[in-house]
Design a protein around this motif. Structure first.
Motif, PDB file in Angstrom:
ATOM      1  N   GLU A   1       0.859  -1.183   0.000  1.00  0.00           N
ATOM      2  CA  GLU A   1       0.000   0.000   0.000  1.00  0.00           C
ATOM      3  C   GLU A   1       0.901   1.242   0.000  1.00  0.00           C
ATOM      4  OE1 GLU A   1      -3.600   0.248   1.169  1.00  0.00           O
ATOM      5  OE2 GLU A   1      -3.955  -1.897   1.057  1.00  0.00           O
ATOM      6  N   VAL A   2       0.380   2.385  -0.435  1.00  0.00           N
ATOM      7  CA  VAL A   2       1.157   3.616  -0.318  1.00  0.00           C
ATOM      8  C   VAL A   2       1.283   3.945   1.167  1.00  0.00           C
ATOM      9  CG1 VAL A   2       1.261   6.063  -0.830  1.00  0.00           C
ATOM     10  CG2 VAL A   2       0.299   4.490  -2.502  1.00  0.00           C
ATOM     11  N   PRO A   3       2.526   4.004   1.704  1.00  0.00           N
ATOM     12  CA  PRO A   3       2.667   4.280   3.136  1.00  0.00           C
ATOM     13  C   PRO A   3       1.978   5.588   3.525  1.00  0.00           C
ATOM     14  CG  PRO A   3       4.770   3.617   2.205  1.00  0.00           C
ATOM     15  CD  PRO A   3       3.822   3.792   1.052  1.00  0.00           C
ATOM     16  N   LEU A   4       1.208   5.555   4.634  1.00  0.00           N
ATOM     17  CA  LEU A   4       0.523   6.758   5.092  1.00  0.00           C
ATOM     18  C   LEU A   4       1.512   7.881   5.376  1.00  0.00           C
ATOM     19  CD1 LEU A   4      -2.227   5.253   7.423  1.00  0.00           C
ATOM     20  CD2 LEU A   4      -2.525   6.318   5.191  1.00  0.00           C
ATOM     21  N   VAL A   5       2.739   7.526   5.790  1.00  0.00           N
ATOM     22  CA  VAL A   5       3.724   8.575   6.070  1.00  0.00           C
ATOM     23  C   VAL A   5       4.104   9.334   4.807  1.00  0.00           C
ATOM     24  CG1 VAL A   5       4.748   7.316   8.003  1.00  0.00           C
ATOM     25  CG2 VAL A   5       5.776   7.132   5.757  1.00  0.00           C
ATOM     26  N   LEU A   6       3.802   8.782   3.653  1.00  0.00           N
ATOM     27  CA  LEU A   6       4.205   9.419   2.401  1.00  0.00           C
ATOM     28  C   LEU A   6       3.052  10.095   1.671  1.00  0.00           C
ATOM     29  CD1 LEU A   6       6.609   6.827   0.772  1.00  0.00           C
ATOM     30  CD2 LEU A   6       7.179   8.867   2.046  1.00  0.00           C
ATOM     31  N   LYS A   7       1.845  10.033   2.238  1.00  0.00           N
ATOM     32  CA  LYS A   7       0.708  10.666   1.567  1.00  0.00           C
ATOM     33  C   LYS A   7       0.935  12.176   1.463  1.00  0.00           C
ATOM     34  CE  LYS A   7      -2.663   7.670   0.653  1.00  0.00           C
ATOM     35  NZ  LYS A   7      -3.636   7.238   1.649  1.00  0.00           N
ATOM     36  N   GLN A   8       0.888  12.685   0.250  1.00  0.00           N
ATOM     37  CA  GLN A   8       1.094  14.119   0.064  1.00  0.00           C
ATOM     38  C   GLN A   8      -0.061  14.931   0.644  1.00  0.00           C
ATOM     39  OE1 GLN A   8       1.753  14.957  -4.088  1.00  0.00           O
ATOM     40  NE2 GLN A   8       3.098  13.175  -4.192  1.00  0.00           N
TER      41      GLN A   8
ATOM     42  N   CYS B   1      -1.630  14.724  19.098  1.00  0.00           N
ATOM     43  CA  CYS B   1      -1.350  13.916  17.909  1.00  0.00           C
ATOM     44  C   CYS B   1      -2.650  13.612  17.162  1.00  0.00           C
ATOM     45  CB  CYS B   1      -0.646  12.626  18.329  1.00  0.00           C
ATOM     46  SG  CYS B   1      -0.320  11.501  16.984  1.00  0.00           S
ATOM     47  N   TRP B   2      -3.653  13.151  17.906  1.00  0.00           N
ATOM     48  CA  TRP B   2      -4.889  12.753  17.252  1.00  0.00           C
ATOM     49  C   TRP B   2      -5.640  13.967  16.699  1.00  0.00           C
ATOM     50  CZ3 TRP B   2     -10.170  13.427  17.734  1.00  0.00           C
ATOM     51  CH2 TRP B   2     -10.928  12.613  16.869  1.00  0.00           C
ATOM     52  N   GLY B   3      -5.604  15.078  17.465  1.00  0.00           N
ATOM     53  CA  GLY B   3      -6.283  16.282  17.008  1.00  0.00           C
ATOM     54  C   GLY B   3      -5.729  16.758  15.671  1.00  0.00           C
ATOM     55  N   LEU B   4      -4.407  16.759  15.558  1.00  0.00           N
ATOM     56  CA  LEU B   4      -3.799  17.210  14.307  1.00  0.00           C
ATOM     57  C   LEU B   4      -4.143  16.273  13.157  1.00  0.00           C
ATOM     58  CD1 LEU B   4      -0.253  18.362  15.452  1.00  0.00           C
ATOM     59  CD2 LEU B   4      -2.064  19.779  14.472  1.00  0.00           C
ATOM     60  N   ARG B   5      -4.088  14.970  13.440  1.00  0.00           N
ATOM     61  CA  ARG B   5      -4.380  13.995  12.384  1.00  0.00           C
ATOM     62  C   ARG B   5      -5.840  14.103  11.949  1.00  0.00           C
ATOM     63  NH1 ARG B   5      -2.990  11.486   8.057  1.00  0.00           N
ATOM     64  NH2 ARG B   5      -3.842   9.413   7.821  1.00  0.00           N
ATOM     65  N   ALA B   6      -6.735  14.228  12.925  1.00  0.00           N
ATOM     66  CA  ALA B   6      -8.152  14.364  12.582  1.00  0.00           C
ATOM     67  C   ALA B   6      -8.394  15.642  11.787  1.00  0.00           C
ATOM     68  CB  ALA B   6      -8.995  14.355  13.862  1.00  0.00           C
ATOM     69  N   GLY B   7      -7.744  16.731  12.216  1.00  0.00           N
ATOM     70  CA  GLY B   7      -7.898  17.978  11.483  1.00  0.00           C
ATOM     71  C   GLY B   7      -7.402  17.842  10.052  1.00  0.00           C
ATOM     72  N   SER B   8      -6.329  17.093   9.893  1.00  0.00           N
ATOM     73  CA  SER B   8      -5.790  16.909   8.554  1.00  0.00           C
ATOM     74  C   SER B   8      -6.754  16.088   7.692  1.00  0.00           C
ATOM     75  CB  SER B   8      -4.429  16.221   8.640  1.00  0.00           C
ATOM     76  OG  SER B   8      -3.931  15.932   7.366  1.00  0.00           O
ATOM     77  N   LEU B   9      -7.362  15.054   8.302  1.00  0.00           N
ATOM     78  CA  LEU B   9      -8.280  14.206   7.541  1.00  0.00           C
ATOM     79  C   LEU B   9      -9.590  14.927   7.243  1.00  0.00           C
ATOM     80  CD1 LEU B   9      -7.707  10.796   9.360  1.00  0.00           C
ATOM     81  CD2 LEU B   9      -7.045  11.380   7.022  1.00  0.00           C
ATOM     82  N   LEU B  10     -10.091  15.698   8.235  1.00  0.00           N
ATOM     83  CA  LEU B  10     -11.408  16.316   8.078  1.00  0.00           C
ATOM     84  C   LEU B  10     -11.339  17.638   7.329  1.00  0.00           C
ATOM     85  CD1 LEU B  10     -13.018  15.719  11.595  1.00  0.00           C
ATOM     86  CD2 LEU B  10     -13.575  14.584   9.432  1.00  0.00           C
ATOM     87  N   PHE B  11     -10.345  18.453   7.668  1.00  0.00           N
ATOM     88  CA  PHE B  11     -10.334  19.820   7.140  1.00  0.00           C
ATOM     89  C   PHE B  11      -9.163  20.078   6.205  1.00  0.00           C
ATOM     90  CE2 PHE B  11     -11.839  20.054  11.677  1.00  0.00           C
ATOM     91  CZ  PHE B  11     -13.196  20.030  11.366  1.00  0.00           C
ATOM     92  N   GLY B  12      -8.385  19.034   5.921  1.00  0.00           N
ATOM     93  CA  GLY B  12      -7.280  19.224   4.994  1.00  0.00           C
ATOM     94  C   GLY B  12      -6.124  20.027   5.544  1.00  0.00           C
ATOM     95  N   TRP B  13      -6.008  20.110   6.893  1.00  0.00           N
ATOM     96  CA  TRP B  13      -4.838  20.800   7.446  1.00  0.00           C
ATOM     97  C   TRP B  13      -3.574  20.199   6.863  1.00  0.00           C
ATOM     98  CZ3 TRP B  13      -6.059  20.632  13.433  1.00  0.00           C
ATOM     99  CH2 TRP B  13      -7.210  21.403  13.670  1.00  0.00           C
ATOM    100  N   GLN B  14      -2.636  21.041   6.480  1.00  0.00           N
ATOM    101  CA  GLN B  14      -1.349  20.519   6.041  1.00  0.00           C
ATOM    102  C   GLN B  14      -0.248  21.547   6.204  1.00  0.00           C
ATOM    103  OE1 GLN B  14      -0.704  20.418   1.713  1.00  0.00           O
ATOM    104  NE2 GLN B  14      -2.906  20.483   1.480  1.00  0.00           N
ATOM    105  N   LEU B  15       0.979  21.080   6.169  1.00  0.00           N
ATOM    106  CA  LEU B  15       2.123  21.970   6.093  1.00  0.00           C
ATOM    107  C   LEU B  15       2.407  22.226   4.626  1.00  0.00           C
ATOM    108  CD1 LEU B  15       4.649  20.514   8.697  1.00  0.00           C
ATOM    109  CD2 LEU B  15       3.263  22.562   8.888  1.00  0.00           C
TER     110      LEU B  15
ATOM    111  N   GLN C   1       7.455  14.906  -3.005  1.00  0.00           N
ATOM    112  CA  GLN C   1       6.685  16.106  -2.673  1.00  0.00           C
ATOM    113  C   GLN C   1       6.126  16.066  -1.253  1.00  0.00           C
ATOM    114  OE1 GLN C   1       4.936  18.241  -5.666  1.00  0.00           O
ATOM    115  NE2 GLN C   1       6.818  17.764  -6.720  1.00  0.00           N
ATOM    116  N   LEU C   2       6.985  15.731  -0.284  1.00  0.00           N
ATOM    117  CA  LEU C   2       6.553  15.707   1.119  1.00  0.00           C
ATOM    118  C   LEU C   2       6.693  17.092   1.742  1.00  0.00           C
ATOM    119  CD1 LEU C   2       8.136  12.349   2.299  1.00  0.00           C
ATOM    120  CD2 LEU C   2       5.877  12.789   1.341  1.00  0.00           C
ATOM    121  N   ASP C   3       6.205  17.218   3.000  1.00  0.00           N
ATOM    122  CA  ASP C   3       6.399  18.478   3.722  1.00  0.00           C
ATOM    123  C   ASP C   3       7.694  18.390   4.543  1.00  0.00           C
ATOM    124  OD1 ASP C   3       5.835  17.068   6.091  1.00  0.00           O
ATOM    125  OD2 ASP C   3       3.728  17.591   6.010  1.00  0.00           O
TER     126      ASP C   3
END
Lengths: 207, 207, 207
Positions: free
Chosen positions: A140-147, A183-197, C27-29
């Motif tokens: 699978e595409v490693p989750l750590v590498l998801k752009q 940790c979970w708050g940031l991950r959830a925010g990233s999944l729900l609201f597209g938070w990213q660096l 293309q990672l952060d």
């Protein structure tokens, strides 16, 4: 049972569920489910224990961890068809597992009086390596590498929070709770609201 | 030389042959053959020794293991063109290597008086991880993930047989022989007659 | 600081640069850059230390290694767009990192009075495994598997040179310098002039 081993148990259980879900996507049999579930569940903590020369490795000293992972595999084998989107379950369970495992790794390193940098690295390692092994083995595409998603960042922020909180005098347990929450708050925010660096702004690779 | 180290030697030799066959499929040079052969041959046993804190790691204490793996690589480099189907040789040699390595891992854990669960896990780990590393590094579909084939199941059944046999009073050596036999019998049955466990009955992954 | 730890620092720095370059191709952060940079930078040496039961693992005892890898990741994140071909930089930086890491691994094993075979294996392991982890995790074709290029061969030749030189009475430091030089010279010759060993002459795989 100490609070730390409770954290390890919880992280093993939830990571095992994600491993079994990935096994269901690969259409394996029951033993294959258990194999991937165990690999995912104990992978990160095993690397942490080997790096810190902490013997016996947590599940070698206490094989119940492995039995829990196998039970999780059996559960998923017989119920995964009931959920509508296995991938969504996988992603969200993984977010819980990540948060708990980061707290478990951070706690283990804190209890060994390691320096701040090492505590942070053990938190990230424990959180990220089990899932990474699962994804690499199952192709699978490693989750750590998801752009454009926060993943390692969540682990990093959580464990740094715990280290700073203990430095400021907070007890270990609430600090680890805070770690998991951040940790979970940031991950959830990233999944729900597209938070990213900001991601690397260069060209895509030509070769 | 003890019977246990003989098992380790045999498993190293046969796994090295499979590694070299995979290297031939990737069209590597002689040193590449030796590299993949060594990785495959000592991978599983190395993880076992690290997990059990058994130092020196078997091939660090006795480098002959590595020389045998290199000899196997040279042999395959100069003779692989003689066989009709390298893939068939690979599959069948791997089935022997799996069976011997499972017995070797089981025996090592038994000799350290580990609990039953750990003995079983060490048997499976020693048997499956060398081949898994080979396949992940060389980008082949890992044999542990092949749908509708018994693989981890064979390792599991073999090592459980050995544990139960020793509990019933059988000596270690015949128990390990039984272990290898059960493991290889199941794997051969799966390859020849399509024996399999029911696979996960859900839908294929949508994402 | 000893000459050996200087070698480790240099190898960490240059491998971290290659890891960050691979991260830029994915293309990672920034945190993703640091994660891949650290994995690449300390991967080979970590395996070496675990295999030799050398605790604390070099970067656990001295976290500066990790900070250097993170600094390299930041540097690449903000400057990689300035170079014309990231892939060419990656390949050439990797050739330096390989040479330095082989020397570092060889030196570490020599300082522990290991046998010649083990010294050679530790040199190859330290040199090749960090880059291999980077490529497997990031789904690049591992450099060790590139057809018609010398890679493991360079590591092997370098470390064998060092072992023979010390046997002939040369001091450790010049022997390690010779090791890095031979390794890099072969790799450069392979990249520039297409030097290679004969590859396996058989048919490509049918299955």
């Amino acid at each position: 049972m100490t609070a730390l081993s409770l954290l390890d148990y919880a992280s093993v259980l939830v990571f095992a569920l994600t491993g079994a879900l990935v096994a269901s996507r690969a259409q394996l049999d029951l033993v294959g489910f258990a194999f991937i579930a165990c690999l995912t569940a104990v992978g990160g903590g095993t690397v942490r224990d080997l790096l810190l020369d902490r013997h016996p490795v947590f599940w070698v000293g206490q094989p119940n961890y492995v039995l829990i992972a196998c039970a999780a595999a059996v559960l998923v084998f017989f119920t995964a068809h009931l959920v509508e989107s296995r991938y969504r379950w996988l992603i969200w369970l993984d977010s819980f597992a990540l948060s708990i495992a980061v707290a478990a790794g951070t706690g283990a390193a804190l209890s060994l009086d390691q320096s701040g940098v090492i505590v942070v690295l053990m938190g990230v390692t424990t959180g990220c390596l089990g899932g990474l092994m699962r994804d690499v083995v199952c192709n699978e595409v490693p989750l750590v590498l998801k752009q454009g998603e926060l993943y390692v960042t969540c682990a990093f922020a959580g464990t740094v929070t715990a280290v700073m909180a203990t430095r400021l005098g907070l007890d270990a347990l609430p600090a680890l709770g805070l770690c998991a929450l951040v940790c979970w708050g940031l991950r959830a925010g990233s999944l729900l609201f597209g938070w990213q660096l900001p991601v690397y702004k260069g060209r895509p690779p030509s070769a």
